[in-house]
Design a protein around this motif. Structure first.
Motif, PDB file in Angstrom:
ATOM      1  N   PRO A  15     -38.967   6.528  -1.087  1.00  0.00           N
ATOM      2  CA  PRO A  15     -38.624   6.991   0.260  1.00  0.00           C
ATOM      3  C   PRO A  15     -39.097   8.417   0.516  1.00  0.00           C
ATOM      4  CG  PRO A  15     -36.691   7.020  -1.139  1.00  0.00           C
ATOM      5  CD  PRO A  15     -37.772   6.355  -1.936  1.00  0.00           C
ATOM      6  N   TYR A  71     -28.760   2.531   3.333  1.00  0.00           N
ATOM      7  CA  TYR A  71     -28.380   3.832   2.770  1.00  0.00           C
ATOM      8  C   TYR A  71     -26.990   4.183   3.302  1.00  0.00           C
ATOM      9  CZ  TYR A  71     -33.382   4.387   1.686  1.00  0.00           C
ATOM     10  OH  TYR A  71     -34.668   4.217   1.209  1.00  0.00           O
ATOM     11  N   GLN A  83     -28.045   4.472   7.350  1.00  0.00           N
ATOM     12  CA  GLN A  83     -29.353   4.078   7.853  1.00  0.00           C
ATOM     13  C   GLN A  83     -29.800   2.774   7.219  1.00  0.00           C
ATOM     14  OE1 GLN A  83     -32.476   7.007   7.086  1.00  0.00           O
ATOM     15  NE2 GLN A  83     -33.116   6.834   9.206  1.00  0.00           N
ATOM     16  N   LEU A  99     -33.177   0.399   6.474  1.00  0.00           N
ATOM     17  CA  LEU A  99     -34.631   0.368   6.378  1.00  0.00           C
ATOM     18  C   LEU A  99     -35.071  -1.074   6.164  1.00  0.00           C
ATOM     19  CD1 LEU A  99     -37.426   1.782   5.990  1.00  0.00           C
ATOM     20  CD2 LEU A  99     -36.861   1.911   3.547  1.00  0.00           C
ATOM     21  N   PRO A 116     -42.913  -0.096   5.067  1.00  0.00           N
ATOM     22  CA  PRO A 116     -41.854   0.029   6.086  1.00  0.00           C
ATOM     23  C   PRO A 116     -42.199  -0.693   7.383  1.00  0.00           C
ATOM     24  CG  PRO A 116     -42.336   2.155   5.062  1.00  0.00           C
ATOM     25  CD  PRO A 116     -43.416   1.214   4.615  1.00  0.00           C
ATOM     26  N   SER A 172     -39.365  -0.951   9.994  1.00  0.00           N
ATOM     27  CA  SER A 172     -38.564  -0.194  10.958  1.00  0.00           C
ATOM     28  C   SER A 172     -37.440   0.524  10.235  1.00  0.00           C
ATOM     29  CB  SER A 172     -37.994  -1.108  12.048  1.00  0.00           C
ATOM     30  OG  SER A 172     -37.128  -2.080  11.481  1.00  0.00           O
ATOM     31  N   GLU A 173     -36.907   1.533  10.889  1.00  0.00           N
ATOM     32  CA  GLU A 173     -35.822   2.333  10.335  1.00  0.00           C
ATOM     33  C   GLU A 173     -34.798   2.554  11.436  1.00  0.00           C
ATOM     34  OE1 GLU A 173     -36.020   6.637   8.495  1.00  0.00           O
ATOM     35  OE2 GLU A 173     -37.032   5.219   7.161  1.00  0.00           O
ATOM     36  N   ARG A 204     -31.011   4.175  12.482  1.00  0.00           N
ATOM     37  CA  ARG A 204     -29.857   5.025  12.197  1.00  0.00           C
ATOM     38  C   ARG A 204     -28.645   4.407  12.879  1.00  0.00           C
ATOM     39  NH1 ARG A 204     -27.305   9.669  14.272  1.00  0.00           N
ATOM     40  NH2 ARG A 204     -26.530  11.082  12.637  1.00  0.00           N
TER      41      ARG A 204
END
Length: 318
Positions: A118, A139, A144, A146, A154, A156-157, A159
């Protein structure tokens, strides 16, 4: 009035009577006093859990035999100090977080394939690889999610704190690509759409939990049901719409796994195999020389078994 609230798991269109309400709520109110529902109990409590046909989705062969006691064949012992969360995909590929919170991709026999590092540090509390299209990493310290592809690139991410007013304890990825998250602050199970970036539906857990003080550890969707592991009181089972179905009285668990039509967990130094539809259970001794107190997670594929320990991963052929 609280009685105007729909009963969790009640089929749509069915009327609510005082007797039914009391029958549903009485076991929940007395749970904190030592009442433990049977493995076949559902809401309403007067009904027996129906036997459902297995999902047509491609899974591990339901009829694949598990090894008899003493037939474990050691394949490899990988030394990896303090490994973290792990998951197995439908092809038998293993995904494992290491001490530095890198995500390692290993072949069926433990051969290294790929590594994701990461860009910023964070604790990988959950790794879920059962979805055929993407891989989830949650996480908990960063709140978050991932999403990665099968090459650990990756996608998309997200929050979660931007969309959910509460602290998420654990999460999992559904076959349709939606996310299930456990909002611990509000004691609510939520389904989240990562494409539309919104909560699709929510299931309050306060009436289901009753007076108990839950300690949620693990969440997983399998064969159209959602399994929420509470270390304190057992495993809460919901359907794929978030409706409460029943509770399995398996206590003091941190994780569960599945193989075919069986739910598998480690307890008292043995592997327990609970059939999801026959509601029968059998046990099997661990491989000789494997210390159960060091095992953090167990994953069973079609050909191999993976024991994630405090020192690494031990792989056996089934």
């Amino acid at each position: 009035m609280w009685l105007a609230r729909p009963a969790l798991g009640r089929p749509e269109g069915v009327g609510v009577r005082w007797g039914t309400v009391l029958a549903c709520l009485l076991p929940l109110a007395t749970h904190g006093q030592g009442t433990v529902p049977s493995a076949a109990s559902v809401a309403p409590a007067a009904r027996v859990a129906p036997v459902e046909a297995a999902s047509p989705e491609k899974t591990v062969n339901p009829n694949a035999p598990t090894p008899a006691s003493g037939t474990w064949a050691l394949v490899k012992n990988l030394t990896l100090p303090t490994p973290g969360a792990a998951s197995l995909d439908r092809r038998g590929t293993l995904y494992l977080a290491d001490r530095d919170n890198n995500l390692r991709q290993l072949g069926r026999d433990g051969q290294p394939l790929n590594t994701y590092s990461p860009a910023q540090p964070g604790h990988m509390a959950v790794v879920e690889a059962w979805n055929q299209n993407s891989l989830l990493v949650f996480y908990d310290d960063r709140q978050q999610v991932l999403l990665l592809d099968r090459f650990l690139a990756p996608l998309s991410e997200i929050r979660l704190a931007d969309y959910i007013d509460g602290t998420v304890r654990t999460a999992t990825l559904a076959p349709d690509g939606l996310l299930w998250v456990l909002d611990e602050s509000n004691l609510t199970l939520r389904e989240f759409d990562p494409q539309a970036l919104r909560v699709v539906q929510s299931t309050p857990l306060d009436l289901i939990i009753g007076r108990s003080r839950p300690d949620f550890r693990f969440l997983r969707q399998y064969q159209n049901n959602l399994y929420l592991v509470d270390h304190t009181s057992g495993i809460f089972v919901f359907d794929n719409l978030g409706n409460y179905r029943k509770k399995l009285p398996f206590l003091s668990l941190d994780f569960i796994t599945f193989r075919g039509d069986e739910l598998v967990y480690l307890s008292e130094g043995q592997l327990h195999f609970f059939h999801l539809y026959n509601l029968t259970e059998r046990t099997q001794a661990l491989p000789p020389g494997l210390d159960a107190t060091t095992v953090r997670q167990v994953l069973l594929g079609d050909q191999y078994a993976y024991f994630v320990t405090t020192k690494g991963v031990v792989i056996y052929q089934l």
